[in-house]
Design an enzyme around this catalytic site. Structure first.
Site, PDB file in Angstrom:
ATOM      1  N   LYS A  16       7.200  -8.554  12.954  1.00 39.31           N
ATOM      2  CA  LYS A  16       7.908  -7.670  12.028  1.00 39.31           C
ATOM      3  C   LYS A  16       9.119  -7.138  12.780  1.00 39.31           C
ATOM      4  O   LYS A  16       8.964  -6.401  13.767  1.00 39.31           O
ATOM      5  CB  LYS A  16       7.013  -6.486  11.644  1.00 39.31           C
ATOM      6  CG  LYS A  16       5.814  -6.817  10.762  1.00 39.31           C
ATOM      7  CD  LYS A  16       4.858  -5.618  10.761  1.00 39.31           C
ATOM      8  CE  LYS A  16       3.820  -5.702   9.654  1.00 39.31           C
ATOM      9  NZ  LYS A  16       2.752  -4.691   9.867  1.00 39.31           N
ATOM     10  N   HIS A  30       6.705  -9.417   6.193  1.00 38.83           N
ATOM     11  CA  HIS A  30       7.425  -8.319   5.528  1.00 38.83           C
ATOM     12  C   HIS A  30       6.772  -6.991   5.902  1.00 38.83           C
ATOM     13  O   HIS A  30       5.808  -6.971   6.671  1.00 38.83           O
ATOM     14  CB  HIS A  30       7.354  -8.530   4.014  1.00 38.83           C
ATOM     15  CG  HIS A  30       5.943  -8.460   3.474  1.00 38.83           C
ATOM     16  ND1 HIS A  30       5.630  -8.194   2.167  1.00 38.83           N
ATOM     17  CD2 HIS A  30       4.737  -8.613   4.118  1.00 38.83           C
ATOM     18  CE1 HIS A  30       4.313  -8.199   2.017  1.00 38.83           C
ATOM     19  NE2 HIS A  30       3.757  -8.454   3.176  1.00 38.83           N
ATOM     20  N   LYS A  45       3.891 -14.129   5.625  1.00 38.17           N
ATOM     21  CA  LYS A  45       3.328 -13.334   4.535  1.00 38.17           C
ATOM     22  C   LYS A  45       4.424 -12.436   3.998  1.00 38.17           C
ATOM     23  O   LYS A  45       5.145 -11.778   4.765  1.00 38.17           O
ATOM     24  CB  LYS A  45       2.094 -12.547   4.982  1.00 38.17           C
ATOM     25  CG  LYS A  45       2.291 -11.483   6.045  1.00 38.17           C
ATOM     26  CD  LYS A  45       1.011 -10.646   6.187  1.00 38.17           C
ATOM     27  CE  LYS A  45       1.234  -9.352   6.928  1.00 38.17           C
ATOM     28  NZ  LYS A  45       0.042  -8.500   6.996  1.00 38.17           N
ATOM     29  N   SER A  54       1.059   1.291   7.030  1.00 39.87           N
ATOM     30  CA  SER A  54      -0.017   1.278   8.032  1.00 39.87           C
ATOM     31  C   SER A  54       0.607   0.831   9.344  1.00 39.87           C
ATOM     32  O   SER A  54       0.428  -0.281   9.799  1.00 39.87           O
ATOM     33  CB  SER A  54      -1.144   0.351   7.599  1.00 39.87           C
ATOM     34  OG  SER A  54      -0.712  -0.980   7.516  1.00 39.87           O
ATOM     35  N   GLN A  67      -7.117  -4.033   3.597  1.00 42.62           N
ATOM     36  CA  GLN A  67      -5.768  -3.919   3.038  1.00 42.62           C
ATOM     37  C   GLN A  67      -5.256  -5.165   2.291  1.00 42.62           C
ATOM     38  O   GLN A  67      -4.655  -5.043   1.233  1.00 42.62           O
ATOM     39  CB  GLN A  67      -4.823  -3.581   4.196  1.00 42.62           C
ATOM     40  CG  GLN A  67      -3.396  -3.277   3.819  1.00 42.62           C
ATOM     41  CD  GLN A  67      -2.591  -2.884   5.058  1.00 42.62           C
ATOM     42  OE1 GLN A  67      -2.649  -1.751   5.502  1.00 42.62           O
ATOM     43  NE2 GLN A  67      -1.855  -3.814   5.619  1.00 42.62           N
ATOM     44  N   GLU A  68      -5.484  -6.342   2.873  1.00 44.95           N
ATOM     45  CA  GLU A  68      -4.853  -7.533   2.288  1.00 44.95           C
ATOM     46  C   GLU A  68      -5.799  -8.716   2.201  1.00 44.95           C
ATOM     47  O   GLU A  68      -6.410  -9.105   3.199  1.00 44.95           O
ATOM     48  CB  GLU A  68      -3.630  -7.942   3.148  1.00 44.95           C
ATOM     49  CG  GLU A  68      -2.648  -6.803   3.298  1.00 44.95           C
ATOM     50  CD  GLU A  68      -1.492  -7.107   4.248  1.00 44.95           C
ATOM     51  OE1 GLU A  68      -1.249  -8.289   4.542  1.00 44.95           O
ATOM     52  OE2 GLU A  68      -0.857  -6.140   4.690  1.00 44.95           O
ATOM     53  N   HIS A  75      -2.505   0.481   0.929  1.00 48.53           N
ATOM     54  CA  HIS A  75      -1.494  -0.085   0.028  1.00 48.53           C
ATOM     55  C   HIS A  75      -1.834   0.053  -1.450  1.00 48.53           C
ATOM     56  O   HIS A  75      -1.087  -0.409  -2.304  1.00 48.53           O
ATOM     57  CB  HIS A  75      -1.245  -1.564   0.358  1.00 48.53           C
ATOM     58  CG  HIS A  75      -0.558  -1.765   1.675  1.00 48.53           C
ATOM     59  ND1 HIS A  75      -0.391  -2.991   2.251  1.00 48.53           N
ATOM     60  CD2 HIS A  75       0.019  -0.879   2.525  1.00 48.53           C
ATOM     61  CE1 HIS A  75       0.250  -2.860   3.404  1.00 48.53           C
ATOM     62  NE2 HIS A  75       0.498  -1.587   3.600  1.00 48.53           N
ATOM     63  N   GLU A  89       2.218  -4.316  -2.367  1.00 44.64           N
ATOM     64  CA  GLU A  89       2.731  -5.646  -2.034  1.00 44.64           C
ATOM     65  C   GLU A  89       2.579  -6.624  -3.187  1.00 44.64           C
ATOM     66  O   GLU A  89       2.684  -7.839  -3.017  1.00 44.64           O
ATOM     67  CB  GLU A  89       2.056  -6.164  -0.753  1.00 44.64           C
ATOM     68  CG  GLU A  89       2.378  -5.250   0.435  1.00 44.64           C
ATOM     69  CD  GLU A  89       1.987  -5.815   1.788  1.00 44.64           C
ATOM     70  OE1 GLU A  89       1.214  -6.786   1.839  1.00 44.64           O
ATOM     71  OE2 GLU A  89       2.478  -5.281   2.797  1.00 44.64           O
ATOM     72  N   ASP A 126      -5.990  -9.469   6.097  1.00 44.80           N
ATOM     73  CA  ASP A 126      -5.536  -8.409   6.997  1.00 44.80           C
ATOM     74  C   ASP A 126      -6.244  -7.125   6.595  1.00 44.80           C
ATOM     75  O   ASP A 126      -5.747  -6.376   5.755  1.00 44.80           O
ATOM     76  CB  ASP A 126      -4.013  -8.212   6.928  1.00 44.80           C
ATOM     77  CG  ASP A 126      -3.574  -7.066   7.836  1.00 44.80           C
ATOM     78  OD1 ASP A 126      -4.419  -6.542   8.599  1.00 44.80           O
ATOM     79  OD2 ASP A 126      -2.388  -6.673   7.765  1.00 44.80           O
ATOM     80  N   GLU A 155      -6.095 -11.132  10.508  1.00 39.62           N
ATOM     81  CA  GLU A 155      -5.141 -10.256  11.204  1.00 39.62           C
ATOM     82  C   GLU A 155      -5.774  -8.882  11.387  1.00 39.62           C
ATOM     83  O   GLU A 155      -6.417  -8.370  10.464  1.00 39.62           O
ATOM     84  CB  GLU A 155      -3.871 -10.160  10.344  1.00 39.62           C
ATOM     85  CG  GLU A 155      -2.813  -9.204  10.876  1.00 39.62           C
ATOM     86  CD  GLU A 155      -1.666  -9.036   9.880  1.00 39.62           C
ATOM     87  OE1 GLU A 155      -1.357  -9.989   9.131  1.00 39.62           O
ATOM     88  OE2 GLU A 155      -1.098  -7.936   9.840  1.00 39.62           O
ATOM     89  N   ASP A 166      -1.366  -7.489  14.919  1.00 40.43           N
ATOM     90  CA  ASP A 166      -0.232  -6.788  14.309  1.00 40.43           C
ATOM     91  C   ASP A 166      -0.060  -5.442  15.022  1.00 40.43           C
ATOM     92  O   ASP A 166       0.750  -5.309  15.944  1.00 40.43           O
ATOM     93  CB  ASP A 166      -0.495  -6.626  12.806  1.00 40.43           C
ATOM     94  CG  ASP A 166       0.489  -5.705  12.097  1.00 40.43           C
ATOM     95  OD1 ASP A 166       1.500  -5.331  12.714  1.00 40.43           O
ATOM     96  OD2 ASP A 166       0.250  -5.341  10.925  1.00 40.43           O
TER      97      ASP A 166
HETATM   98  P1  PGA Z   1       2.670  -2.117   6.608  1.00 39.70           P
HETATM   99  O1  PGA Z   1       1.533  -3.183   6.298  1.00 39.70           O
HETATM  100  O2  PGA Z   1       3.987  -2.745   6.347  1.00 39.70           O
HETATM  101  O3  PGA Z   1       2.315  -1.005   5.671  1.00 39.70           O
HETATM  102  O4  PGA Z   1       2.497  -1.740   8.062  1.00 39.70           O
HETATM  103  C1  PGA Z   1       1.626  -4.519   6.626  1.00 39.70           C
HETATM  104  C2  PGA Z   1       0.582  -4.952   7.599  1.00 39.70           C
HETATM  105  O5  PGA Z   1      -0.283  -4.171   8.037  1.00 39.70           O
HETATM  106  O6  PGA Z   1       0.593  -6.123   7.985  1.00 39.70           O
HETATM  107 ZN    ZN Z   2      -1.147  -5.988   9.412  1.00 36.21          ZN
END
Ligand code: PGA
Ligand code: ZN
Length: 423
Positions: free
Chosen positions: A336, A364, A387, A40, A161-162, A153, A203, A240, A284, A311
């Protein structure tokens, strides 16, 4: 002297090719690093160069990025006197000549940049975190563990997503990991007991089909309690939802649990309701990368209450972060390395954040490897939290293992950040 620069195509945790680089100094001190890869991704990230040759790895090969390292970058570096990290990174940026590293590929450039930092650490006979930043004191981070995966994911019905747990009420990092793992394993038992699937997503978090996004929070809170901890006091939640993935014609479109659409205003309402109901300390990408007005509103309404991490909207890019700071967007930046493509620029973004009283949340990618650089980076800059996935899969827990080693090596000199890590 720089005596060797070599790259090769290796694999990431999804089985896709990525770039590994090796740098040797004085024929003796070698550093090796591998670039991760996102799913993403933010629109303004540095470019990951892929071959797009459909006859290999469904177009995902990175042989061009590898060959750029082995020819253009190697020719420029091999034989040179040992340079500072800044100089190496500046040289690669100028060899590439584009604003987003699309010529040589950020995947190749980053692998070289990190490998150079590791080779320098070997040359100086110091740990990587000291090579990044030689501090008089270090802080152990809170591990934010992504225990339920959804969005891009996982192939389940969760839009967001998270869903992460932050075991912050611990005396040290080692104990916080134990707490996190106990919650993670208890969560598995609970999901199993409810008849849900306990396979994991990209993840390493569970990826069940649940009745709603809210149910993900409910089962996690149940797991925290059943594992013997108090939600909010011992273990809090971080989210997130990666909402750039939901952005569609000026609205947020749920794409898995329902076909519902929400305006920016309605999304902010949802986050206000969630954060008043649940012990959430960090959100996030609560809104998308192209919704700057919404982000300003969100920051106004929740910025004093929780950590709001950007992000996709910042892409670890110092220029974009600067604009975001000026426009009062969020109070924290996700870091990142491969979004920007060099160690030097990553540190520049981190410094800019701290100077403006923003937090840094080290991260990550969903496509990871055995490379543990982000553990050392977290230590180097005193980020206080990171994270790096859930409590399983070695490309995730390898970062925790590296932090366990560092904590042991520092012998109690590094204090655990605890709840103070969060805004
Ligand atoms: P990605 O997801 O590594 O697939 O971009 C991580 C995130 O969105 O924080
Ligand atoms: Zn993110």
């Amino acid at each position: 002297k720089i005596t060797k620069v070599h790259a090769r195509e290796v694999l990431d945790s999804r089985g896709n090719p990525t770039v590994e680089a090796e740098i040797t100094l004085n024929n003796q001190f070698t550093g090796r690093a591998i670039s991760p890869s996102g799913a993403s991704t933010g629109e303004k990230e540095a470019m990951e160069l892929r071959d797009n040759d459909k006859t290999r790895y469904q177009g995902k090969g990175v042989s061009k990025a590898v060959s750029n390292v082995n020819t253009i970058i190697a020719n420029a570096l091999v034989g040179k006197e040992i340079l500072l990290q800044n100089d190496i990174d500046a040289l690669m940026i100028s060899l590439d000549g584009t604003p987003n590293k699309s010529n040589l590929g950020a995947n190749g450039i980053l692998a070289v940049s990190i490998a150079y930092a590791k080779a320098s650490a070997a040359f100086n006979n110091i740990p990587l975190y000291r090579q990044f930043r030689n501090q008089s004191t270090y802080t152990m981070p809170v591990p934010c563990m992504n225990v339920i995966n959804g969005g891009r994911h996982a192939d389940n019905n969760i839009d967001f997503q998270e869903f992460m747990i932050a075991p912050h009420n611990a005396p040290n990092f080692k104990e916080s990991i134990r707490m996190g793992e106990e919650v993670f394993h208890t969560l598995k038992d609970i999901l199993k007991g409810k008849g849900y699937y306990t396979g994991v997503g990209d993840e390493g978090g569970f990826a069940p089909n649940l009745k709603s996004n809210e149910e993900a929070v409910d089962v996690i809170l149940e797991a925290i309690t059943k594992a013997g901890f108090t939600p909010g006091k011992d273990v809090s939640l971080c989210l997130d939802p990666a909402t750039s993935e939901m952005w569609n014609n000026g609205k947020y479109k749920f794409f898995k649990s329902s076909k519902e659409q929400k305006t920016s205003e309605e999304m902010i309402g949802l986050w206000e309701s969630w954060t008043s109901q649940y012990p959430i300390v960090l959100l996030e990408d609560g809104l998308g990368e192209n919704d700057w007005k919404g982000w300003q509103q969100l920051t106004e309404r929740l910025g004093n209450k929780i950590e709001l991490v950007g992000d996709d909207i910042f892409c670890t890019n110092p220029k974009i972060l600067k604009e975001g700071i000026d426009q009062k967007i969020g109070n924290s930046v996700l870091i990142k390395l491969n979004q920007i493509g060099t160690v030097t620029e990553t540190l520049e973004t981190i410094d800019l954040a701290y100077k403006n009283n923003y937090n840094c949340f080290i991260s990550h990618r969903s496509g990871e490897t055995e490379d543990t650089t982000i553990a050392d980076l977290t230590m180097a800059v005193g980020a206080g939290h990171l994270k790096t996935g859930s409590g399983c899969r070695s490309e995730r827990v390898s970062k925790f293992n590296q932090l366990l080693r560092i904590e042991e090596e520092l012998g109690g000199a590094a204090k655990f950040a605890g709840i103070k890590a969060f805004k």
